[in-house]
Enzyme design. Sequence first.
Site, PDB file in Angstrom:
ATOM      1  N   CYS A  58     135.022  47.467   3.825  1.00 23.14           N
ATOM      2  CA  CYS A  58     136.295  47.122   3.997  1.00 23.14           C
ATOM      3  C   CYS A  58     136.142  45.534   4.742  1.00 23.14           C
ATOM      4  CB  CYS A  58     136.961  48.009   5.157  1.00 23.14           C
ATOM      5  SG  CYS A  58     136.636  49.507   5.845  1.00 23.14           S
ATOM      6  N   ARG A  85     134.163  42.055  -1.176  1.00 25.11           N
ATOM      7  CA  ARG A  85     133.665  43.072  -0.648  1.00 25.11           C
ATOM      8  C   ARG A  85     133.965  44.384  -0.638  1.00 25.11           C
ATOM      9  NH1 ARG A  85     132.941  40.642   4.690  1.00 25.11           N
ATOM     10  NH2 ARG A  85     132.052  43.221   5.829  1.00 25.11           N
ATOM     11  N   TRP A 129     137.370  50.629   1.427  1.00 30.94           N
ATOM     12  CA  TRP A 129     136.634  51.605   1.001  1.00 30.94           C
ATOM     13  C   TRP A 129     136.151  52.518   1.809  1.00 30.94           C
ATOM     14  CZ3 TRP A 129     131.079  52.436   0.941  1.00 30.94           C
ATOM     15  CH2 TRP A 129     130.649  52.737  -0.126  1.00 30.94           C
ATOM     16  N   ASN A 162     137.495  48.629  10.761  1.00 31.90           N
ATOM     17  CA  ASN A 162     136.285  48.897   9.788  1.00 31.90           C
ATOM     18  C   ASN A 162     135.214  48.973  10.540  1.00 31.90           C
ATOM     19  OD1 ASN A 162     137.674  47.177   7.709  1.00 31.90           O
ATOM     20  ND2 ASN A 162     136.374  45.322   8.245  1.00 31.90           N
ATOM     21  N   GLY A 163     134.230  49.746  10.037  1.00 33.56           N
ATOM     22  CA  GLY A 163     133.283  50.955  10.916  1.00 33.56           C
ATOM     23  C   GLY A 163     133.109  52.108  10.698  1.00 33.56           C
ATOM     24  N   GLU A 182     113.755  44.200  -8.916  1.00 35.50           N
ATOM     25  CA  GLU A 182     115.227  43.219  -8.899  1.00 35.50           C
ATOM     26  C   GLU A 182     115.357  43.168 -10.254  1.00 35.50           C
ATOM     27  OE1 GLU A 182     116.605  42.410  -6.472  1.00 35.50           O
ATOM     28  OE2 GLU A 182     117.664  40.927  -7.129  1.00 35.50           O
ATOM     29  N   LYS A 184     119.370  44.519 -11.012  1.00 36.61           N
ATOM     30  CA  LYS A 184     120.484  43.706 -10.516  1.00 36.61           C
ATOM     31  C   LYS A 184     120.812  44.497 -12.540  1.00 36.61           C
ATOM     32  CE  LYS A 184     120.609  42.192  -8.316  1.00 36.61           C
ATOM     33  NZ  LYS A 184     119.986  41.613  -7.650  1.00 36.61           N
ATOM     34  N   GLU A 233     122.568  47.850 -11.075  1.00 34.53           N
ATOM     35  CA  GLU A 233     124.344  47.437 -10.853  1.00 34.53           C
ATOM     36  C   GLU A 233     125.404  47.042 -11.068  1.00 34.53           C
ATOM     37  OE1 GLU A 233     124.163  45.334  -6.712  1.00 34.53           O
ATOM     38  OE2 GLU A 233     122.810  44.248  -7.561  1.00 34.53           O
ATOM     39  N   HIS A 290     100.491  57.247 -15.974  1.00 35.22           N
ATOM     40  CA  HIS A 290     100.611  58.238 -15.466  1.00 35.22           C
ATOM     41  C   HIS A 290     102.197  59.190 -15.776  1.00 35.22           C
ATOM     42  CE1 HIS A 290      96.989  56.942 -14.301  1.00 35.22           C
ATOM     43  NE2 HIS A 290      97.691  56.307 -13.829  1.00 35.22           N
ATOM     44  N   LYS A 330     129.763  44.608  -1.055  1.00 37.19           N
ATOM     45  CA  LYS A 330     129.119  43.269  -0.412  1.00 37.19           C
ATOM     46  C   LYS A 330     128.389  43.373   0.807  1.00 37.19           C
ATOM     47  CE  LYS A 330     127.122  39.303  -1.284  1.00 37.19           C
ATOM     48  NZ  LYS A 330     125.940  39.146  -2.247  1.00 37.19           N
TER      49      LYS A 330
HETATM   50  O1  M6R Z   1     123.298  41.948   2.821  1.00 36.93           O
HETATM   51  P1  M6R Z   1     121.577  42.614   2.848  1.00 36.93           P
HETATM   52  O2  M6R Z   1     121.022  41.835   2.212  1.00 36.93           O
HETATM   53  O3  M6R Z   1     121.116  43.131   3.632  1.00 36.93           O
HETATM   54  O4  M6R Z   1     122.247  43.629   1.139  1.00 36.93           O
HETATM   55  C1  M6R Z   1     122.277  44.253   1.153  1.00 36.93           C
HETATM   56  C2  M6R Z   1     121.585  45.220  -0.112  1.00 36.93           C
HETATM   57  O5  M6R Z   1     122.794  45.942  -0.026  1.00 36.93           O
HETATM   58  C3  M6R Z   1     121.863  44.067  -1.453  1.00 36.93           C
HETATM   59  O6  M6R Z   1     120.639  43.474  -1.439  1.00 36.93           O
HETATM   60  C4  M6R Z   1     122.140  45.609  -2.131  1.00 36.93           C
HETATM   61  O7  M6R Z   1     121.415  46.054  -2.932  1.00 36.93           O
HETATM   62  C5  M6R Z   1     122.840  44.068  -3.392  1.00 36.93           C
HETATM   63  N1  M6R Z   1     123.694  44.591  -3.571  1.00 36.93           N
HETATM   64  C6  M6R Z   1     121.833  43.816  -4.191  1.00 36.93           C
HETATM   65  O8  M6R Z   1     122.125  42.772  -5.681  1.00 36.93           O
END
Ligand code: M6R
Length: 615
Positions: free
Chosen positions: A2, A27, A73, A100-101, A488, A492, A495, A511, A610
């Site tokens: 949010c 965000r 959100w 927010n929260g 990683e 990427k 997502e 395995h 984000k």
């Molecule tokens: O702000 P942070 O690095 O703590 O965030 C952690 C994850 O939420 C963040 O890396 C997420 O996995 C990304 N969207 C990946 O691209």
Amino acid sequence: MCGIVGAVAKDNIVPVLLEGLLRLEYRGYDSAGIVVANGKLHRVRTTERVAELAKLVSIEKTEGLTGIAHTRWATHGVPCERNAHPHFAGNDKKIAVVHNGIIENHEVIRRRLQEAGFEFLSDTDTEVIGHLISLHLEITRDLREAVCLAAAELQGAYAIVVIEEERPDRIIAARNGAPLLLGLSKNGNYAASDASALLQVTRRMVYLEEGDVAELTSSNYHVINITKNKLGEKVRRVELETDLTREAVELGPYAHFMQKEIFEQPVAIANTLEMVFNAHSLSPRLFGSEAESVFQKTSGILILACGTSYHAGLVAMHWLEAISGLPCSVEIASEYRYREPIANPDTLVVGISQSGETADTLAALKYAKSRGHRYSLAICNVPESALMRQTDLRFLTRAGPEIGVASTKAFTTQLVALMLLAAVFAKLRKKISEKLEQKLIDGLRHLPIAMQLALQIEPQIIEWAKNFSHKRHALFLGRGVHYPIAMEGALKLKEISYIHAEAYAAGELKHGPLALVDKEMPVVAIAPNDSLQEKLKSNLQEVRARGGELYVIADADSSIQESEGVHIIRLAEHAGMFSPILHTIPLQLLAYHVALQKGTDVDKPRNLAKAVTVE
Ligand code: M6R
């Protein structure tokens, strides 16, 4: 997650609120809304984008000098207009609140408020906050006091901004566990969850601390803190000029923030290394003035992080153990916080987070402390974040604001910071000579150029992306320190392109996952010229023998050869110990171009946010 913007000014604040929401879109959100005080509290909400909210606001000719706005959100209650913020409170609807929260004790308070006759129109915990403020307002007759008394009853995390029909000349803001800052200008005063929302009007900011409640008018503000006293004690907070520039949060010539951020990596890395280049040596002071004495006592490292930051931690484990000889373990923050780990007080806890606001990482660090760990270090990209304030030591990566939900430049700058950490420990523990230290610094100095060269493979990646965009699954393989890089790459791709992607340590293939491989399965392999290359080659044979199509990211002088079903991209040079940093680039570009071809929302992938500020 949010986003909040609030304003009380001498001119119409509606354009500021809407522009602020646009700046917070990155965000992630599923509804948006605004309330403007203009004789009455006038509200507009939508489950569409902020641009649609702006249209509705202009149709209704909403204007005023005081207002609050929000992008939501969904956590409590489905995404729908009824649950969108701002929420009115009190049965007379004379208060409006954005939040927010997450409020953990919302159910108990809701029951109490229902018994007291309050009517609930949404499923949100936010409405509970609003009605609770209203309940206290009936007695105190002052909104700020009512907010203080309500806040004192809330358990969980909140950043809230509240306005009242009767007193449209002020807004009240409060924070605990979720970020909130004030923006100050001659023309008015503002509140927001993120500085980028307010750069349009001011660079002068005040970061609120836990338990702060602020009262703002168009010409003044003051802050009290309710930690010790429910009604608050006056406190002074530092006013500072933010370093953030409008250009840093604007797209410029790029099509997407992710693309911009991928191409900013050489500069981001050079900025992150600036202190090392100036000092010509690797000093513990890079991690704070107390670092040397803490590092002298450190007998091991525990890294806590989530998502991409967790992958950076896994790479660091290899570096820390191999270069500095320190035992290192890495844990997913959301898992660590709910198990019963054995803590060694002299194991340094390292929290890695781009945003510094990830709820699980913050909670895991607190938990580590409660289990007996003595010292902690933050590696983070946001100087004023909660994480940076929570730890004993800190290192700021200088990636600049990262807007795309998919983390790119934050990851590679985290890797640089972690390489420095490993090297500093190696020096302290006399594992590297002065000559080797200088060689390492020379290698770091060359890194931005090596990144530039690696980015030049983009045209070849665009060709590869054509073969991925219609696939439903993909495998990513790596070995050793490049296994987390494969993880990683898979993260990427999934997502932002929504293609199901999994990473495996290549030796694990037979395995189980080998059963998935057929001609429909693209397999991406991270294959640098390291000591595991020959082993990896055998694993790749296993894939090829089952008809799997191989996409190999190799080094310039790699002995792996192109053949039918084996596509190779060679990086310009072999980067030795920095190889994981360079091998990340093709994977980021691959995810980006596959997503482009699929037409997904690259910067704001569905269901994601984000900064994950809730559990
Ligand atoms: O702000 P942070 O690095 O703590 O965030 C952690 C994850 O939420 C963040 O890396 C997420 O996995 C990304 N969207 C990946 O691209």
